[in-house]
Design a protein around this motif. Structure first.
Motif, PDB file in Angstrom:
ATOM      1  N   ARG A   1       0.815  -1.212   0.000  1.00 16.95           N
ATOM      2  CA  ARG A   1       0.000   0.000   0.000  1.00 16.95           C
ATOM      3  C   ARG A   1       0.851   1.265   0.000  1.00 16.95           C
ATOM      4  NH1 ARG A   1      -5.445  -1.232   2.168  1.00 16.95           N
ATOM      5  NH2 ARG A   1      -5.496  -3.462   2.381  1.00 16.95           N
ATOM      6  N   ASP A   2       2.150   1.098  -0.137  1.00 16.74           N
ATOM      7  CA  ASP A   2       3.002   2.276  -0.101  1.00 16.74           C
ATOM      8  C   ASP A   2       3.152   2.890  -1.495  1.00 16.74           C
ATOM      9  OD1 ASP A   2       4.635   0.498  -1.362  1.00 16.74           O
ATOM     10  OD2 ASP A   2       6.224   0.540   0.126  1.00 16.74           O
ATOM     11  N   LEU A   3       3.709   4.075  -1.539  1.00 13.29           N
ATOM     12  CA  LEU A   3       3.865   4.783  -2.799  1.00 13.29           C
ATOM     13  C   LEU A   3       4.833   4.096  -3.746  1.00 13.29           C
ATOM     14  CD1 LEU A   3       3.875   8.520  -1.688  1.00 13.29           C
ATOM     15  CD2 LEU A   3       2.094   7.278  -2.908  1.00 13.29           C
ATOM     16  N   SER A   4       5.805   3.356  -3.219  1.00 11.30           N
ATOM     17  CA  SER A   4       6.759   2.705  -4.110  1.00 11.30           C
ATOM     18  C   SER A   4       6.067   1.651  -4.978  1.00 11.30           C
ATOM     19  CB  SER A   4       7.916   2.090  -3.326  1.00 11.30           C
ATOM     20  OG  SER A   4       7.498   0.971  -2.587  1.00 11.30           O
ATOM     21  N   CYS A   5       5.072   0.973  -4.455  1.00 18.93           N
ATOM     22  CA  CYS A   5       4.311  -0.008  -5.227  1.00 18.93           C
ATOM     23  C   CYS A   5       3.581   0.708  -6.367  1.00 18.93           C
ATOM     24  CB  CYS A   5       3.322  -0.748  -4.341  1.00 18.93           C
ATOM     25  SG  CYS A   5       2.258  -1.909  -5.240  1.00 18.93           S
ATOM     26  N   ALA A   6       2.901   1.793  -6.047  1.00 16.89           N
ATOM     27  CA  ALA A   6       2.165   2.552  -7.064  1.00 16.89           C
ATOM     28  C   ALA A   6       3.118   3.113  -8.114  1.00 16.89           C
ATOM     29  CB  ALA A   6       1.374   3.678  -6.412  1.00 16.89           C
ATOM     30  N   ARG A   7       4.267   3.604  -7.668  1.00 19.35           N
ATOM     31  CA  ARG A   7       5.255   4.140  -8.610  1.00 19.35           C
ATOM     32  C   ARG A   7       5.770   3.061  -9.553  1.00 19.35           C
ATOM     33  NH1 ARG A   7       8.122   6.563  -4.437  1.00 19.35           N
ATOM     34  NH2 ARG A   7       6.975   8.434  -3.983  1.00 19.35           N
ATOM     35  N   ARG A   8       6.036   1.883  -9.025  1.00 19.74           N
ATOM     36  CA  ARG A   8       6.564   0.802  -9.857  1.00 19.74           C
ATOM     37  C   ARG A   8       5.519   0.301 -10.850  1.00 19.74           C
ATOM     38  NH1 ARG A   8       8.875  -2.268  -5.036  1.00 19.74           N
ATOM     39  NH2 ARG A   8       8.660  -4.088  -6.337  1.00 19.74           N
ATOM     40  N   ILE A   9       4.259   0.278 -10.443  1.00 22.06           N
ATOM     41  CA  ILE A   9       3.188  -0.101 -11.363  1.00 22.06           C
ATOM     42  C   ILE A   9       3.082   0.939 -12.472  1.00 22.06           C
ATOM     43  CG2 ILE A   9       0.678  -0.350 -11.611  1.00 22.06           C
ATOM     44  CD1 ILE A   9       0.739  -1.683  -8.811  1.00 22.06           C
ATOM     45  N   ASN A  10       3.134   2.217 -12.093  1.00 19.90           N
ATOM     46  CA  ASN A  10       3.072   3.278 -13.091  1.00 19.90           C
ATOM     47  C   ASN A  10       4.288   3.237 -14.012  1.00 19.90           C
ATOM     48  OD1 ASN A  10       1.441   5.627 -13.948  1.00 19.90           O
ATOM     49  ND2 ASN A  10       3.402   6.656 -13.656  1.00 19.90           N
ATOM     50  N   ASP A  11       5.467   2.981 -13.452  1.00 18.86           N
ATOM     51  CA  ASP A  11       6.679   2.871 -14.271  1.00 18.86           C
ATOM     52  C   ASP A  11       6.543   1.732 -15.284  1.00 18.86           C
ATOM     53  OD1 ASP A  11       7.802   4.972 -12.878  1.00 18.86           O
ATOM     54  OD2 ASP A  11       9.138   3.703 -11.673  1.00 18.86           O
ATOM     55  N   ALA A  12       5.946   0.619 -14.861  1.00 19.19           N
ATOM     56  CA  ALA A  12       5.737  -0.514 -15.771  1.00 19.19           C
ATOM     57  C   ALA A  12       4.789  -0.113 -16.900  1.00 19.19           C
ATOM     58  CB  ALA A  12       5.187  -1.727 -15.014  1.00 19.19           C
ATOM     59  N   ALA A  13       3.737   0.634 -16.579  1.00 23.24           N
ATOM     60  CA  ALA A  13       2.788   1.080 -17.598  1.00 23.24           C
ATOM     61  C   ALA A  13       3.470   2.005 -18.600  1.00 23.24           C
ATOM     62  CB  ALA A  13       1.596   1.782 -16.948  1.00 23.24           C
ATOM     63  N   VAL A  14       4.282   2.917 -18.101  1.00 25.61           N
ATOM     64  CA  VAL A  14       5.006   3.838 -18.982  1.00 25.61           C
ATOM     65  C   VAL A  14       5.981   3.058 -19.862  1.00 25.61           C
ATOM     66  CG1 VAL A  14       6.654   5.746 -19.053  1.00 25.61           C
ATOM     67  CG2 VAL A  14       4.702   5.847 -17.496  1.00 25.61           C
ATOM     68  N   TRP A  15       6.691   2.094 -19.270  1.00 25.71           N
ATOM     69  CA  TRP A  15       7.625   1.269 -20.039  1.00 25.71           C
ATOM     70  C   TRP A  15       6.885   0.528 -21.151  1.00 25.71           C
ATOM     71  CZ3 TRP A  15      12.416   0.239 -21.371  1.00 25.71           C
ATOM     72  CH2 TRP A  15      12.707  -0.993 -21.952  1.00 25.71           C
ATOM     73  N   LEU A  16       5.764  -0.095 -20.809  1.00 28.19           N
ATOM     74  CA  LEU A  16       5.017  -0.866 -21.798  1.00 28.19           C
ATOM     75  C   LEU A  16       4.431   0.018 -22.894  1.00 28.19           C
ATOM     76  CD1 LEU A  16       3.347  -3.345 -19.343  1.00 28.19           C
ATOM     77  CD2 LEU A  16       4.869  -3.978 -21.236  1.00 28.19           C
ATOM     78  N   GLY A  17       4.195   1.283 -22.590  1.00 25.35           N
ATOM     79  CA  GLY A  17       3.614   2.190 -23.581  1.00 25.35           C
ATOM     80  C   GLY A  17       4.613   3.114 -24.241  1.00 25.35           C
ATOM     81  N   ARG A  18       5.888   2.860 -24.035  1.00 30.83           N
ATOM     82  CA  ARG A  18       6.932   3.774 -24.524  1.00 30.83           C
ATOM     83  C   ARG A  18       6.967   3.894 -26.040  1.00 30.83           C
ATOM     84  NH1 ARG A  18       8.688  -1.088 -23.782  1.00 30.83           N
ATOM     85  NH2 ARG A  18      10.334  -2.022 -25.040  1.00 30.83           N
TER      86      ARG A  18
END
Length: 106
Positions: free
Chosen positions: A75-92
Motif C-alpha cells: 500500500r506504499d507509494l513505491s508499489c504505485a510508482r513501480r506499477i506506473n513505471d511498468a505502464a510507462v515502459w510498456l507504452g513507450r
C-alpha cells in the motif's frame, strides 16, 4: 471499460502482443520476467471482477502486475510508482508515447 485513453492504449497493445508474441518478456519487476501472455491473461481475469465493482479502467492492469509479482503488492507509494513505471515502459513505443498523464490507480 477503460476510460483513460493512455492506459486503454497500453492494455490494447498488451492484448495484441499476447496474440503475436506471447512468450516475449513484456516487463521485468523485482527480478521477475512477465510475458505478454501472462500479463494479458491476468488482465482479462481481473477485468471482469473489477468492472463488476466499478473499479477504474487501470485497475485490472495494476491487479495483473501484483498477481504476477507478489512481492510488488503493498500500500506504499513505491508499489504505485513501480506499477506506473511498468505502464510507462510498456507504452513507450505507442504514438503518442504513454507518459506524462498516464497514471494507474489501484
Amino acid at each position: 471499460m477503460y476510460n483513460d485513453p493512455e492506459i486503454r492504449d497500453v492494455i490494447t497493445d498488451i492484448h495484441q502482443r499476447a496474440r503475436t508474441t506471447p512468450s516475449l518478456v513484456a516487463v521485468r519487476l523485482d527480478g521477475q520476467a512477465i510475458t505478454y501472455r501472462e500479463l494479458d491473461e491476468r488482465i482479462v481475469d481481473y477485468r471482469t471482477v473489477l468492472e463488476r465493482y466499478g473499479m477504474s479502467g487501470g485497475s485490472p492492469f495494476a491487479a495483473a502486475l501484483m498477481h504476477c509479482v507478489p512481492n510488488l503488492s503493498g500500500r506504499d507509494l513505491s508499489c504505485a510508482r513501480r506499477i506506473n513505471d511498468a505502464a510507462v515502459w510498456l507504452g513507450r513505443h505507442l504514438d503518442p508515447p504513454a507518459h506524462g498523464g498516464l497514471r494507474v490507480v489501484s
